[in-house]
Design a protein around this motif. Sequence first.
Motif, PDB file in Angstrom:
ATOM      1  N   ARG A 142       0.835  -1.200   0.000  1.00 26.55           N
ATOM      2  CA  ARG A 142       0.000   0.000   0.000  1.00 26.55           C
ATOM      3  C   ARG A 142       0.869   1.248   0.000  1.00 26.55           C
ATOM      4  N   ARG A 143       1.924   1.251   0.809  1.00 20.90           N
ATOM      5  CA  ARG A 143       2.840   2.391   0.857  1.00 20.90           C
ATOM      6  C   ARG A 143       3.648   2.489  -0.433  1.00 20.90           C
ATOM      7  N   SER A 144       4.096   1.362  -0.939  1.00 21.79           N
ATOM      8  CA  SER A 144       4.874   1.349  -2.182  1.00 21.79           C
ATOM      9  C   SER A 144       4.036   1.897  -3.337  1.00 21.79           C
ATOM     10  N   HIS A 145       2.787   1.453  -3.431  1.00 28.47           N
ATOM     11  CA  HIS A 145       1.897   1.917  -4.499  1.00 28.47           C
ATOM     12  C   HIS A 145       1.718   3.430  -4.415  1.00 28.47           C
ATOM     13  N   ALA A 146       1.551   3.945  -3.209  1.00 28.69           N
ATOM     14  CA  ALA A 146       1.353   5.385  -3.039  1.00 28.69           C
ATOM     15  C   ALA A 146       2.596   6.164  -3.462  1.00 28.69           C
ATOM     16  N   ARG A 147       3.790   5.675  -3.115  1.00 30.15           N
ATOM     17  CA  ARG A 147       5.035   6.335  -3.537  1.00 30.15           C
ATOM     18  C   ARG A 147       5.131   6.393  -5.047  1.00 30.15           C
ATOM     19  N   LEU A 148       4.857   5.272  -5.679  1.00 32.44           N
ATOM     20  CA  LEU A 148       4.971   5.196  -7.128  1.00 32.44           C
ATOM     21  C   LEU A 148       3.958   6.124  -7.797  1.00 32.44           C
ATOM     22  N   VAL A 187       4.656   7.336 -11.652  1.00 29.51           N
ATOM     23  CA  VAL A 187       4.951   6.032 -12.256  1.00 29.51           C
ATOM     24  C   VAL A 187       3.626   5.337 -12.565  1.00 29.51           C
ATOM     25  N   PRO A 188       3.438   4.804 -13.764  1.00 30.03           N
ATOM     26  CA  PRO A 188       2.175   4.130 -14.076  1.00 30.03           C
ATOM     27  C   PRO A 188       2.002   2.849 -13.263  1.00 30.03           C
ATOM     28  N   VAL A 189       0.932   2.802 -12.496  1.00 28.58           N
ATOM     29  CA  VAL A 189       0.618   1.637 -11.665  1.00 28.58           C
ATOM     30  C   VAL A 189      -0.853   1.285 -11.864  1.00 28.58           C
ATOM     31  N   PRO A 190      -1.227   0.024 -11.619  1.00 27.64           N
ATOM     32  CA  PRO A 190      -2.648  -0.330 -11.715  1.00 27.64           C
ATOM     33  C   PRO A 190      -3.458   0.463 -10.687  1.00 27.64           C
ATOM     34  N   HIS A 191      -4.703   0.759 -11.028  1.00 28.94           N
ATOM     35  CA  HIS A 191      -5.582   1.444 -10.079  1.00 28.94           C
ATOM     36  C   HIS A 191      -5.728   0.604  -8.816  1.00 28.94           C
ATOM     37  N   SER A 192      -5.718   1.270  -7.671  1.00 28.25           N
ATOM     38  CA  SER A 192      -5.882   0.569  -6.401  1.00 28.25           C
ATOM     39  C   SER A 192      -6.774   1.365  -5.461  1.00 28.25           C
ATOM     40  N   SER A 229      12.693   1.334 -24.900  1.00 23.74           N
ATOM     41  CA  SER A 229      13.417   2.264 -24.035  1.00 23.74           C
ATOM     42  C   SER A 229      12.480   2.886 -23.010  1.00 23.74           C
ATOM     43  N   ARG A 230      11.233   3.131 -23.403  1.00 26.11           N
ATOM     44  CA  ARG A 230      10.263   3.672 -22.449  1.00 26.11           C
ATOM     45  C   ARG A 230       9.955   2.656 -21.357  1.00 26.11           C
ATOM     46  N   ALA A 231       9.868   1.387 -21.719  1.00 25.29           N
ATOM     47  CA  ALA A 231       9.613   0.344 -20.725  1.00 25.29           C
ATOM     48  C   ALA A 231      10.714   0.324 -19.669  1.00 25.29           C
ATOM     49  N   LEU A 232      11.967   0.400 -20.116  1.00 29.33           N
ATOM     50  CA  LEU A 232      13.076   0.396 -19.165  1.00 29.33           C
ATOM     51  C   LEU A 232      13.096   1.665 -18.322  1.00 29.33           C
ATOM     52  N   SER A 233      12.770   2.795 -18.931  1.00 26.39           N
ATOM     53  CA  SER A 233      12.792   4.053 -18.176  1.00 26.39           C
ATOM     54  C   SER A 233      11.716   4.061 -17.088  1.00 26.39           C
ATOM     55  N   ILE A 234      10.592   3.408 -17.337  1.00 25.68           N
ATOM     56  CA  ILE A 234       9.550   3.304 -16.304  1.00 25.68           C
ATOM     57  C   ILE A 234      10.099   2.545 -15.093  1.00 25.68           C
ATOM     58  N   CYS A 235      10.851   1.492 -15.351  1.00 21.48           N
ATOM     59  CA  CYS A 235      11.449   0.717 -14.252  1.00 21.48           C
ATOM     60  C   CYS A 235      12.455   1.560 -13.481  1.00 21.48           C
ATOM     61  N   GLU A 236      13.225   2.362 -14.179  1.00 17.51           N
ATOM     62  CA  GLU A 236      14.192   3.237 -13.523  1.00 17.51           C
ATOM     63  C   GLU A 236      13.483   4.320 -12.716  1.00 17.51           C
ATOM     64  N   GLU A 237      12.365   4.815 -13.215  1.00 20.37           N
ATOM     65  CA  GLU A 237      11.583   5.786 -12.459  1.00 20.37           C
ATOM     66  C   GLU A 237      11.007   5.154 -11.192  1.00 20.37           C
ATOM     67  N   ALA A 238      10.602   3.901 -11.303  1.00 21.27           N
ATOM     68  CA  ALA A 238      10.088   3.202 -10.119  1.00 21.27           C
ATOM     69  C   ALA A 238      11.187   3.027  -9.074  1.00 21.27           C
ATOM     70  N   ALA A 239      12.370   2.620  -9.523  1.00 17.39           N
ATOM     71  CA  ALA A 239      13.489   2.443  -8.592  1.00 17.39           C
ATOM     72  C   ALA A 239      13.872   3.756  -7.932  1.00 17.39           C
ATOM     73  N   ALA A 240      13.741   4.865  -8.646  1.00 22.90           N
ATOM     74  CA  ALA A 240      14.096   6.176  -8.107  1.00 22.90           C
ATOM     75  C   ALA A 240      13.191   6.577  -6.940  1.00 22.90           C
ATOM     76  N   CYS A 241      12.062   5.911  -6.795  1.00 18.48           N
ATOM     77  CA  CYS A 241      11.182   6.168  -5.644  1.00 18.48           C
ATOM     78  C   CYS A 241      11.767   5.598  -4.361  1.00 18.48           C
ATOM     79  N   PHE A 242      12.820   4.804  -4.482  1.00 18.10           N
ATOM     80  CA  PHE A 242      13.520   4.210  -3.331  1.00 18.10           C
ATOM     81  C   PHE A 242      15.001   4.556  -3.475  1.00 18.10           C
ATOM     82  N   PRO A 243      15.330   5.841  -3.352  1.00 11.04           N
ATOM     83  CA  PRO A 243      16.635   6.354  -3.788  1.00 11.04           C
ATOM     84  C   PRO A 243      17.826   5.854  -2.992  1.00 11.04           C
ATOM     85  N   SER A 244      17.611   5.381  -1.774  1.00 10.62           N
ATOM     86  CA  SER A 244      18.738   4.960  -0.942  1.00 10.62           C
ATOM     87  C   SER A 244      18.946   3.453  -0.976  1.00 10.62           C
TER      88      SER A 244
END
Length: 382
Positions: free
Chosen positions: A121-127, A132-137, A290-305
């Motif tokens: 729930r917290r991860s989805h909210a961060r994304l 970051v495109p995520v399924p509706h929740s 390339s867009r698919a990979l960039s979405i994954c990198e954007e998701a990872a950036a939500c957990f920067p440390s």
Amino acid sequence: MFSSEPPPHPPRWVIVGNGDNRRVAMFTEAARAAGVTHIRLLEWRDVLHGRGCEFDDDEIVRLDSPGENNEVDRLLRDAPEPTRVEGSGRWYRRFLAAVRTLRGGFRLDDTEDLAALFDKRRSHARLAKAGVPVPHSPTSEGQPPVRGWVDVRERLREMPRVFVKPAHGSSASGVLALESTRGGRLRATTSVEIAPDGALHNSLRVRRYTGEREIAAVIDRLAPDGLHLEQWIPKVSQAGRSADLRVVVIGGRATHVVVRTSRAPLTNLHLGGARGDLEVFRAAVGERWSRALSICEEAAACFPSTLCVGVDLLPAVGWRHFFVGEVNAFGDLLPRLTGLPEGPAAGLDTYTAQVIAATSRYHNARQSFSRDLVGALRGAPL
């Protein structure tokens, strides 16, 4: 970031993990092959017994999965049997409490990142907040919690195909792919096996339940640990099998990709899923790769440390849209998989790539600290 040149003063390494786990053995082997000479293991059972640890400044600290160890599982969940599904809420609280007893060192993770990564729930909210495109929740952080089957049944009116996930689960444990027809018929696809006494067990066999009483019993039993609901995204197929991606992101870059295919909605490889053909997948995606990979990198950036995460990317039917299903803290166990040929980890497995990236990050941090210290001293009054 992925330079393999030997640093002038190699750091020491610490793995917090289960010594009998193949993850630890594989990482240790990769680290030694990459030139690491000082590496030690801190067992999760010792951490969970309340001993904690204070790491030295020149120690790089890697947390590995506490899974696949019965003693550690009992300490985390109080589960009478390792196959039991219940107890994920207790696991979450005790795991985070144990992580907070680890102090110092050069960490490849962050406690607050882990707190979000292990709460869907917290991860989805961060994304979602980061775009970051995520399924509706309807259960993303800040929304009303799901108290049981009655709440899930109500949400099926608006979302007739939904994934019901334990908020703190992993490896598809306790997940149900739930469908409701206009006529009210139900079907739940899951790895959950219901014992005669009503207890829930993980199984390596995916099964289907169609009776409302059975489905309600499973959800009511899981609800006290916390549940997360997500819209079921119809995914593309490869060779007649549903397909998605596990993308490993190291140091902010998408480095390793595996196609996961299955005849069931759950594509996890340990549940009968199989690796698909990445080249065929890339050809189907075309210029949107390339867009698919960039979405994954954007998701990872939500957990920067956190140095490394595994992103589950869901390609929707039509190949035009991609959604992040989950971001996994320990999503790097992909034996024999080498990095994308055009990427910074070409020819490297996930563990070797992490050793190189972490060592580079460690030395960059120390050099930055030294520069900041010198600057501060030069600016200090005489």
